[in-house]
Design a protein around this motif. Sequence first.
Motif, short mmCIF file in Angstrom:
data_model
loop_
_atom_site.label_atom_id
_atom_site.label_comp_id
_atom_site.label_asym_id
_atom_site.label_seq_id
_atom_site.Cartn_x
_atom_site.Cartn_y
_atom_site.Cartn_z
N MET A 1 24.17 1.48 72.99
CA MET A 1 25.32 1.22 72.17
C MET A 1 24.92 1.35 70.70
SD MET A 1 27.67 -2.16 72.28
CE MET A 1 28.23 -2.84 70.77
N THR A 2 25.57 2.22 69.97
CA THR A 2 25.27 2.44 68.57
C THR A 2 26.14 1.54 67.71
OG1 THR A 2 24.77 4.74 69.06
CG2 THR A 2 25.14 4.19 66.76
N LYS A 3 25.54 0.92 66.74
CA LYS A 3 26.29 0.09 65.80
C LYS A 3 27.03 0.99 64.83
CE LYS A 3 22.90 -3.64 65.78
NZ LYS A 3 21.95 -4.37 64.94
N GLU A 4 28.20 0.54 64.40
CA GLU A 4 28.99 1.29 63.43
C GLU A 4 28.23 1.43 62.11
OE1 GLU A 4 33.07 0.80 60.82
OE2 GLU A 4 32.54 -0.73 62.28
N ILE A 5 28.13 2.65 61.62
CA ILE A 5 27.49 2.90 60.33
C ILE A 5 28.49 2.57 59.24
CG2 ILE A 5 26.42 4.65 58.85
CD1 ILE A 5 24.85 4.04 61.43
N LEU A 6 28.06 1.80 58.26
CA LEU A 6 28.91 1.44 57.13
C LEU A 6 28.52 2.35 55.96
CD1 LEU A 6 28.52 -2.42 57.50
CD2 LEU A 6 30.41 -1.01 58.30
N PRO A 7 29.37 3.33 55.63
CA PRO A 7 29.02 4.24 54.55
C PRO A 7 28.99 3.54 53.19
CG PRO A 7 31.26 4.66 55.31
CD PRO A 7 30.67 3.60 56.21
N GLY A 8 28.16 4.04 52.31
CA GLY A 8 28.06 3.47 50.98
C GLY A 8 26.95 2.45 50.90
N ARG A 9 26.97 1.70 49.80
CA ARG A 9 25.92 0.72 49.54
C ARG A 9 26.51 -0.69 49.53
NH1 ARG A 9 22.16 2.01 44.84
NH2 ARG A 9 23.66 0.71 43.80
N TYR A 10 25.79 -1.60 50.12
CA TYR A 10 26.22 -2.99 50.12
C TYR A 10 25.00 -3.91 50.05
CZ TYR A 10 25.40 -2.81 55.22
OH TYR A 10 24.85 -2.67 56.47
N THR A 11 25.26 -5.17 49.82
CA THR A 11 24.22 -6.19 49.72
C THR A 11 24.64 -7.39 50.56
OG1 THR A 11 22.84 -7.46 48.18
CG2 THR A 11 25.19 -7.26 47.63
N ALA A 12 23.71 -8.28 50.81
CA ALA A 12 24.03 -9.48 51.59
C ALA A 12 24.89 -10.43 50.77
CB ALA A 12 22.75 -10.19 52.02
N LYS A 13 25.81 -11.05 51.45
CA LYS A 13 26.67 -12.06 50.85
C LYS A 13 26.07 -13.41 51.20
CE LYS A 13 31.44 -13.65 51.02
NZ LYS A 13 32.74 -13.42 51.68
N LEU A 14 25.37 -13.99 50.26
CA LEU A 14 24.65 -15.23 50.54
C LEU A 14 24.82 -16.18 49.38
CD1 LEU A 14 22.70 -16.84 52.32
CD2 LEU A 14 20.82 -15.63 51.24
#
Length: 156
Positions: A1-14
């Motif tokens: 099962m492949t995880k959905e690729i999230l295009p672009g750049r993101y960071t952790a919300k912490l």
Amino acid sequence: MTKEILPGRYTAKLDDEIVVFIIGMRVNKWWAIHKWLPVFKAMPSMIRELYTNKEIGCLSMENFFGLRTTLMVQYWRSSEDLLAYAKGQKHLTAWKNFNKKIGNNDAVGIYHETYIVPKGNHESIYGNMPPFGLARATGRKIITPELNSASKRIRA
């Protein structure tokens, strides 16, 4: 099962402290399978317990396998949660079994490291990735111009 690729750049919300726990084993003597296989087989029930009981405090985990070494990175809600789990039945049973069967036998090695990361003392970036690591554990936010460098993300 492949995880959905999230295009672009993101960071952790912490927005709070987080505990990073690294645990694993190393096969030192391949021919001593009777020593290292029980250690390897002890982990799945604990992993299942952590995934199915989120109230324990383990937010997420990632697994990596090398030729001799396994490595698991876990993200915990607090050090209190991690220490409470260490004293829990499944972990204590596995630890007692390890000491009884393996002890100081050098056929297999085990290790763990614990890092308590205070709020505002982390930085992460993910580009064109599925939910992964710290962002998988805590959620993610898109990198905006205000967050487009490591130093800006650390200060944010």
